[in-house]
Design a protein around this motif. Structure first.
Motif, PDB file in Angstrom:
ATOM      1  N   UNK A 194     -42.518 -17.647   6.903  1.00 19.19           N
ATOM      2  CA  UNK A 194     -41.358 -17.777   7.789  1.00 19.19           C
ATOM      3  C   UNK A 194     -41.510 -19.052   8.597  1.00 19.19           C
ATOM      4  N   UNK A 195     -40.438 -19.810   8.758  1.00 14.06           N
ATOM      5  CA  UNK A 195     -40.549 -21.077   9.461  1.00 14.06           C
ATOM      6  C   UNK A 195     -39.274 -21.505  10.142  1.00 14.06           C
ATOM      7  N   UNK A 196     -39.430 -22.526  10.962  1.00 13.43           N
ATOM      8  CA  UNK A 196     -38.298 -23.127  11.663  1.00 13.43           C
ATOM      9  C   UNK A 196     -38.364 -24.641  11.469  1.00 13.43           C
ATOM     10  N   UNK A 197     -37.217 -25.232  11.125  1.00 14.18           N
ATOM     11  CA  UNK A 197     -37.072 -26.677  11.116  1.00 14.18           C
ATOM     12  C   UNK A 197     -36.316 -27.069  12.374  1.00 14.18           C
ATOM     13  N   UNK A 198     -36.023 -28.360  12.507  1.00  8.63           N
ATOM     14  CA  UNK A 198     -35.273 -28.803  13.674  1.00  8.63           C
ATOM     15  C   UNK A 198     -33.847 -28.290  13.659  1.00  8.63           C
ATOM     16  N   UNK A 199     -33.360 -27.818  12.481  1.00  7.95           N
ATOM     17  CA  UNK A 199     -31.966 -27.396  12.360  1.00  7.95           C
ATOM     18  C   UNK A 199     -31.789 -25.922  12.031  1.00  7.95           C
ATOM     19  N   UNK A 200     -32.799 -25.258  11.463  1.00  6.02           N
ATOM     20  CA  UNK A 200     -32.549 -23.917  10.940  1.00  6.02           C
ATOM     21  C   UNK A 200     -33.856 -23.148  10.809  1.00  6.02           C
ATOM     22  N   UNK A 201     -33.733 -21.867  10.549  1.00  4.25           N
ATOM     23  CA  UNK A 201     -34.881 -21.015  10.248  1.00  4.25           C
ATOM     24  C   UNK A 201     -34.752 -20.498   8.822  1.00  4.25           C
ATOM     25  N   UNK A 202     -35.865 -20.062   8.225  1.00  5.20           N
ATOM     26  CA  UNK A 202     -35.837 -19.609   6.847  1.00  5.20           C
ATOM     27  C   UNK A 202     -37.006 -18.656   6.605  1.00  5.20           C
ATOM     28  N   UNK A 203     -36.913 -17.925   5.488  1.00  3.28           N
ATOM     29  CA  UNK A 203     -37.991 -17.043   5.036  1.00  3.28           C
ATOM     30  C   UNK A 203     -38.099 -17.145   3.530  1.00  3.28           C
ATOM     31  N   UNK A 204     -39.332 -17.098   3.005  1.00  4.50           N
ATOM     32  CA  UNK A 204     -39.524 -17.071   1.569  1.00  4.50           C
ATOM     33  C   UNK A 204     -40.830 -16.343   1.274  1.00  4.50           C
ATOM     34  N   UNK A 205     -40.998 -15.975   0.021  1.00 10.06           N
ATOM     35  CA  UNK A 205     -42.175 -15.211  -0.348  1.00 10.06           C
ATOM     36  C   UNK A 205     -42.802 -15.708  -1.629  1.00 10.06           C
ATOM     37  N   UNK A 206     -43.982 -15.186  -1.922  1.00 12.55           N
ATOM     38  CA  UNK A 206     -44.701 -15.569  -3.130  1.00 12.55           C
ATOM     39  C   UNK A 206     -45.439 -14.319  -3.629  1.00 12.55           C
ATOM     40  N   UNK A 207     -45.369 -14.068  -4.943  1.00 13.59           N
ATOM     41  CA  UNK A 207     -45.956 -12.869  -5.550  1.00 13.59           C
ATOM     42  C   UNK A 207     -46.941 -13.272  -6.634  1.00 13.59           C
ATOM     43  N   UNK A 208     -48.140 -12.682  -6.591  1.00  9.84           N
ATOM     44  CA  UNK A 208     -49.193 -13.003  -7.557  1.00  9.84           C
ATOM     45  C   UNK A 208     -49.815 -11.706  -8.049  1.00  9.84           C
ATOM     46  N   UNK A 209     -49.801 -11.513  -9.381  1.00 12.63           N
ATOM     47  CA  UNK A 209     -50.371 -10.299  -9.984  1.00 12.63           C
ATOM     48  C   UNK A 209     -51.247 -10.672 -11.171  1.00 12.63           C
ATOM     49  N   UNK A 210     -52.268  -9.873 -11.450  1.00 13.73           N
ATOM     50  CA  UNK A 210     -53.063  -9.980 -12.675  1.00 13.73           C
ATOM     51  C   UNK A 210     -53.941  -8.736 -12.747  1.00 13.73           C
ATOM     52  N   UNK A 211     -54.426  -8.438 -13.942  1.00 14.38           N
ATOM     53  CA  UNK A 211     -55.243  -7.235 -14.119  1.00 14.38           C
ATOM     54  C   UNK A 211     -56.682  -7.555 -14.493  1.00 14.38           C
ATOM     55  N   UNK A 212     -56.926  -8.774 -14.982  1.00 10.90           N
ATOM     56  CA  UNK A 212     -58.301  -9.132 -15.346  1.00 10.90           C
ATOM     57  C   UNK A 212     -58.432 -10.643 -15.362  1.00 10.90           C
TER      58      UNK A 212
END
Length: 747
Positions: free
Chosen positions: A150-168
């Motif tokens: 989650x972040x803020x720039x000089x003009x706006x705010x935003x949210x983003x995500x990242x997903x990481x999966x593995x089994x071996x």
């Protein structure tokens, strides 16, 4: 005798001057460039401290550049507790150390509480610093990891995500950060503040031996190359390198140069960096040093640094402010600055030689120009043919010429037409940019306004599937689906042409960005009914079912009459009629993604129904699918909505305009439908056909509330439900396999 003595005297004087110049050049080169203000320390440990930065009173420009020197911990920014490892004057950047967010478990599967699972950085508005979006990336590492940024720039705010999966471990690819053990996301420009958090789905008990933790961090991208060892060894790293951009003040050069506190020194120029409110300085060509000091930019003695600047046998190198020039030695002559010296010749032959050379050069230039034009034209034609064949042009022509394909409406554009339509892909024509390409607005020769999608990459191994999908999209004739007009295959990557939809996205509309056309309850019902009809058409009426897989309000466009248009088939899959599901890598958007699909990687038509349920909730509540303003447990709008319905708090969260205009029984009916669509068990969700029929029935009952809701009326609804979509389906279409590439995208 006298002539010989005079010549020797002149040679002696000239050699004396050569010695003087060489000695003075060597002296100039030996002076070290000044970095800090006079009488100010210019180093702390291994880190140079150039002005405008400083580590003592009177040595820095202002509070933004006030540093402290701790010989145990290094250079620290006063007041912000940022550890600095390098300062670049030329690039306007700081290398710092940024903490890593960890969530770790012990061998018994218990969460370790002595480490931090969240990290933040605050640079405050108006400061000289921003997080560099060109040098850094947001990364999540782990085999059971999801993270938020989650972040803020000089003009706006935003949210983003990242997903990481593995089994071996064998499933992880070193150097790859595409979701198997590691994922990364680019960050936006102008970032002043951010927080990041690392989470795990389970307790890592099954994968503890090689992955005891989940990690999230922002890192300088050329300083991190993922490997399988990171799954275990990152737990020992407290911080990683990150880059900040910096600038002077909060004015551009044009305004700052007239102020008394303008800091660019002599022999320097001012320039405005991208995505910054301030300015930077750099030394002019031929000068080197610190441009932020009054006399920081010193002349470079090119004659002492590079003795090959002039021909040693015929020329003498002479240093000058900002450059150098060559003069001819005695017995040689040349042009005015000695750049070409030759032995003196009889002037009576010069004119004849010059005329002969000039005429020969003229003939060579004319012949070369004509030859280059012919060769260039042939090369362009040959290159276009190569691109056309590589991009599947022959296969598409075969489809176009086939009577059974029935795709005569698909047009093959040439590259000149689309270059003219987009003003040679002018940056001012860009409507948007995404992971798969850039979208331009254009006007065809017949006056039609269109959208031209220029892809970033092309997969040569999937050309047949790509062409078949273009054919399928060209046959979709539904007023609530964006129409594919044609394509161009004679460029390096395919260009796709779609109809232009002018009024933005439904997401912008729901979040109050259109004040001229209020989002009434009637309009909301009409829009969701149109969307449901379009997806029912794609699922069931089209000759080959198409699953969009990334249904969200940002992919629903609004035309000039504010009718819904389904767009963005970038992650779509087509499936044969006898198949019930398809297995793929998980694609979608946080907040809209079907949890059942996320767990099983098996996508069915009910997965699209779940995403549509999120859109229904957005229109009822008037909030985004993911919001950082809600509590951690209810960041997801779907979870928030279901909890409110189950706790009988529905009317506490409904949008005020919906409460004002909609009848209670109508709102409850749509809310119940949304809850059924959001059921975690896909088998209990309705089909898109059932959803479309219920919404169309709700609209009809709204217009005629006195009608009896009996069996005959229900049958009538079933008969008329197809009419509003005005879809026509071709009789024959090419069949695609399950593993086709994504259909074309409107991002």
């Amino acid at each position: 005798m006298v002539g010989a003595m005079g010549f020797q005297y002149l040679m002696l004087v000239q050699l004396t001057w050569v010695g003087v110049l060489l000695i003075s050049g060597t002296g100039a080169a030996g002076v070290a460039a000044q970095l800090a203000r006079p009488n100010c320390p210019d180093r702390c440990g291994d880190v140079e401290i150039p002005f405008p930065f400083g580590i003592a009173e009177g040595c820095y420009l202002n509070g933004n550049f006030n540093l402290s020197c701790d010989h145990s911990s290094g250079v620290v920014h006063t007041g912000r507790n940022i550890n600095i490892t390098n300062i670049s004057i030329e690039e306007g950047q700081l290398d710092i150390s940024m903490y890593v967010a960890h969530q770790c478990f012990d061998e018994s599967g218990f969460l370790q509480t002595n480490i931090k699972s969240n990290r933040s950085l605050s640079l405050t508005a108006g400061s000289a610093f921003t997080v560099s979006y060109t040098q850094n990336v947001f990364v999540a590492v782990g085999c059971d990891t999801y993270s938020y940024f989650n972040g803020f720039t000089s003009n706006d705010s935003f949210s983003m995500g990242c997903l990481s999966r593995c089994t071996n471990i064998p499933g992880v690819v070193d150097g790859s950060c595409s979701g198997l053990g590691c994922c990364k996301v680019e960050i936006p420009p102008g970032l002043k503040y951010f927080t990041l958090e690392a989470f795990s789905f389970g307790n890592h008990s099954e994968i503890w031996s090689f992955n005891p933790c989940s990690y999230a961090f922002v890192v300088k991208q050329d300083q991190f190359n993922f490997s399988a060892d990171d799954l275990y060894t990152l737990k020992d790293k407290e911080a990683l390198p990150m880059v900040l951009d910096w600038a002077i003040g909060d004015e551009i050069c044009e305004n700052a140069q007239s102020n008394s506190n303008f800091v660019c020194g002599g022999n320097s120029t001012c320039y405005d960096p991208e995505n910054s409110s301030g300015y930077r300085c750099k030394c002019k060509l031929g000068y080197d040093g610190n441009p932020y000091l009054r006399d920081g930019c010193q002349d470079i003695d090119e004659c002492s640094k590079n003795l090959d600047n002039c021909d040693k046998e015929t020329q003498l190198c002479n240093n000058s402010p900002g450059g150098f020039y060559c003069s001819c030695l005695e017995g040689y002559e040349g042009d005015y600055n000695g750049t070409s010296c030759h032995a003196k010749v009889n002037k009576s032959n010069v004119i004849n030689i010059a005329l002969g050379i000039s005429f020969g050069l003229l003939v060579l230039l004319a012949g070369g120009w004509w030859s280059s034009k012919v060769v260039k034209k042939r090369r362009m034609i040959r290159q276009k043919n190569i691109f056309f064949k590589r991009n599947g042009g022959l296969l598409l022509q075969q489809q176009l010429s086939s009577h059974e394909a029935n795709v005569e409406n698909t047009k093959l554009f040439n590259s000149k037409d689309l270059e003219k339509a987009t003003d040679h892909f002018n940056v001012n024509r860009i409507l948007g940019q995404g992971g798969q390409g850039t979208v331009y607005k254009g006007m065809l020769a017949d006056g039609r306004i269109v959208v031209v999608k220029k892809s970033k990459v092309v997969d040569e191994g999937k050309l047949k599937e790509f062409i078949n999908e273009v054919v399928i999209l060209s046959q979709i004739n539904h007023r609530n689906v964006v129409k594919l007009i044609g394509c161009c295959l004679e460029t390096e990557v395919p260009l796709l042409v779609y109809e232009y939809v002018p009024n933005g996205t439904l997401s912008q509309y729901v979040n109050g960005q259109n004040e001229e056309f209020p989002l009434t309850w009637d309009i909301r019902l009409r829009i969701v009914a149109e969307i449901a009809g379009a997806f029912f058409y794609l699922h069931s009426v089209a000759s080959i079912p198409i699953y969009p897989r990334d249904i969200k309000s940002t992919n629903i466009l609004l035309d000039d009459k504010y009718r819904a248009k389904v767009a963005d088939f970038g992650t779509s899959r087509s499936i044969t009629i006898d198949q019930t599901h398809l297995t793929t890598l998980v694609h979608g958007t946080f907040g809209h993604l079907d949890p059942e699909y996320f767990q099983s990687s098996q996508f069915t038509e009910k997965s699209d129904v779940y995403s549509f349920g999120v859109i229904l909730a957005e229109l009822l509540i008037g909030e985004k699918a993911i919001s950082s303003t809600r509590t951690q447990e209810s960041k997801s709008l779907a979870t928030y909505f279901i909890q409110s319905v189950e706790e009988n708090n529905l009317f506490d969260i409904i949008d005020s305009q919906v409460l004002k205009e909609g009848k209670k029984e109508e709102i409850i009916a749509v809310a119940k439908l949304a809850k059924r669509c959001l059921d975690l068990n896909g088998k209990k969700r309705p089909t898109m056909r059932e959803v479309a029929m219920e919404l169309e029935k709700a609209r009809m009952l709204q217009k005629a509330p006195k009608l009896q809701q009996n069996y005959e009326e229900h049958e009538y609804v079933q008969e008329v439900v197809y009419k509003p979509w005005e879809a026509s389906t071709p009789s024959t279409m090419s069949t695609l396999s399950i593993d086709t590439q994504p259909l074309v995208s409107f991002q």
